[in-house]
Design an enzyme around this catalytic site. Structure first.
Site, PDB file in Angstrom:
ATOM      1  N   ALA A 113       0.807  -1.218   0.000  1.00 24.93           N
ATOM      2  CA  ALA A 113       0.000   0.000   0.000  1.00 24.93           C
ATOM      3  C   ALA A 113       0.844   1.272   0.000  1.00 24.93           C
ATOM      4  O   ALA A 113       0.312   2.372  -0.059  1.00 24.93           O
ATOM      5  CB  ALA A 113      -0.953   0.001   1.192  1.00 24.93           C
ATOM      6  N   ASP A 162      10.222   8.966   6.157  1.00 28.18           N
ATOM      7  CA  ASP A 162       9.500   7.778   6.593  1.00 28.18           C
ATOM      8  C   ASP A 162       9.962   7.306   7.962  1.00 28.18           C
ATOM      9  O   ASP A 162       9.157   6.998   8.845  1.00 28.18           O
ATOM     10  CB  ASP A 162       9.669   6.655   5.572  1.00 28.18           C
ATOM     11  CG  ASP A 162       9.019   6.974   4.242  1.00 28.18           C
ATOM     12  OD1 ASP A 162       8.304   7.990   4.150  1.00 28.18           O
ATOM     13  OD2 ASP A 162       9.238   6.210   3.285  1.00 28.18           O
TER      14      ASP A 162
END
Length: 371
Positions: A113, A162
């Site tokens: 995803a 991230d």
């Protein structure tokens, strides 16, 4: 807890610690992190959990509940393959500060995803090692450790966003991060108080060559910065002047990065003013820029964004590195069914597999789990 039960079964012992680190969604600020720019991600409720105990012989024994089988035994850095590189890379970056570990991994991030499972894996391992070896690392230092492992060991030239989101985010907040100074603030993102929701639209698609294209975009930005005589594209203050001397891909990349940094700052201003619904127009602008100037979107992402807006979303955009993965849509609670139906219909019309829809609630960053 099944990761603890698996640890007992694999190693006939109790783990010394259990940590969890989340994946992330980037609200806005895409492909700005490695240009020393601004980003605004938030952690998602799904992530990676690691049960871990230290060793004294330099060996790494490693097992994932998503890749069942006997534990992999890795006695040298060269022994890491596939997903294990992200784990072994963190240990490699720590060098002699650790002496190996027994590890069991469990994850519930939706596969493919684009919610940054690799960063969550790096951060959870770094956090657990920090705890059991008493390394004294701050959450930001753990994030930087994960980035270094991905850059130098795995070979993916990612920025810091991230890992920072996985390590530093707080419940109900987005992380405003200056990727040059590494200064950060958690910005309240109380969607429900404003009757809004962020819907993740997982296209289920990941196009080949994405990693090479990511590296190409980064190289474009670095060459443009050299041509403009700045350390990074974050330093471009005269956009019109910069665009007048650039051509082709470099011109497009600069256009995106400079305007995206401004969009991040504008979104923060709106959030602080309580105008949550008004950030939708900036999400739309971000997607168009990523599609046309940075050229990292895909047909599936474009259709998801266009159909979501057509169905009543206040705004939508692709999120993550691009070439597939997920889009996000800012939707009023009462419009969620209509937005889902609009996207489903658009995919069905093209004969594409139906996407997944995941409601994204800003969640907590890396933390130790009580045994």
């Amino acid at each position: 807890m099944r990761v603890v039960e698996a640890f007992r079964g694999a190693y006939a012992a109790e783990p010394a610690t259990v940590w969890r680190a989340p994946g992330r969604v980037n609200l806005i600020g895409e492909h700005t992190d490695y240009n020393d720019g601004f980003v605004l991600p938030f952690a998602v409720p799904w992530g990676v959990t690691a049960a871990l105990s230290p060793r004294t012989d330099g060996t790494i024994r490693l097992m994932s509940l998503q890749s069942p089988g006997d534990p992999a035994v890795i006695s040298s850095w060269d022994g890491a393959k596939g997903w294990t590189r992200y784990v072994v890379g963190v240990l490699a970056m720590l060098g002699s500060r650790t002496q190996g570990a027994d590890i069991v991994i469990d994850g519930d991030l939706p596969a493919g995803a684009g919610l940054s499972s690799s960063a969550a894996l790096e951060v959870v391992i770094g956090s657990a090692l920090n705890a059991v070896y008493g390394l004294g690392l701050t959450p930001m230092e753990i994030a930087l450790l994960g980035q270094k492992a991905e850059n130098d060991f795995v070979g993916m030239p990612c920025g810091i966003m991230d890992q920072a989101a996985s390590a530093l985010c707080e419940d109900g907040k987005a992380l405003f991060l200056d990727c040059r100074s590494l200064g950060f603030r958690n910005i309240p993102l109380d969607l429900s108080a404003h009757g809004m929701r962020i819907l993740i639209i997982d296209t289920g698609v990941h196009h080949e060559l994405a990693d090479g294209q990511y590296a190409k975009r980064r190289a474009d930005c670095e060459s443009a910065a050299r041509r403009l005589g700045v350390a990074a594209l974050r330093d471009v203050t005269d956009l019109a002047g910069a665009l007048s001397v650039l051509r082709g891909d470099e011109r497009k990349r600069v256009q995106h990065v400079v305007t995206e940094n401004h969009r991040v700052e504008a979104v923060i201003g709106l959030l602080r003013a309580g105008a949550v619904a008004e950030i939708g127009a900036l999400l739309n602008a971000s997607h168009l820029s990523l599609r046309d100037e940075y050229e990292v979107s895909s047909p599936e992402l474009d259709v998801a964004v266009e159909a979501a807006v057509r169905g009543g979303a206040r705004g939508a955009r692709m999120t993550g590195g691009g070439f597939g993965g997920s889009a996000i849509a800012l939707v009023a609670e009462e419009r969620v069914p209509a937005v889902r139906e609009s996207v489903q219909a658009a995919y069905a019309e093209r004969g594409w597999k139906e996407p997944r829809f995941l409601p994204a609630t800003p969640a907590r960053g890396a933390h130790e789990v009580a045994l």
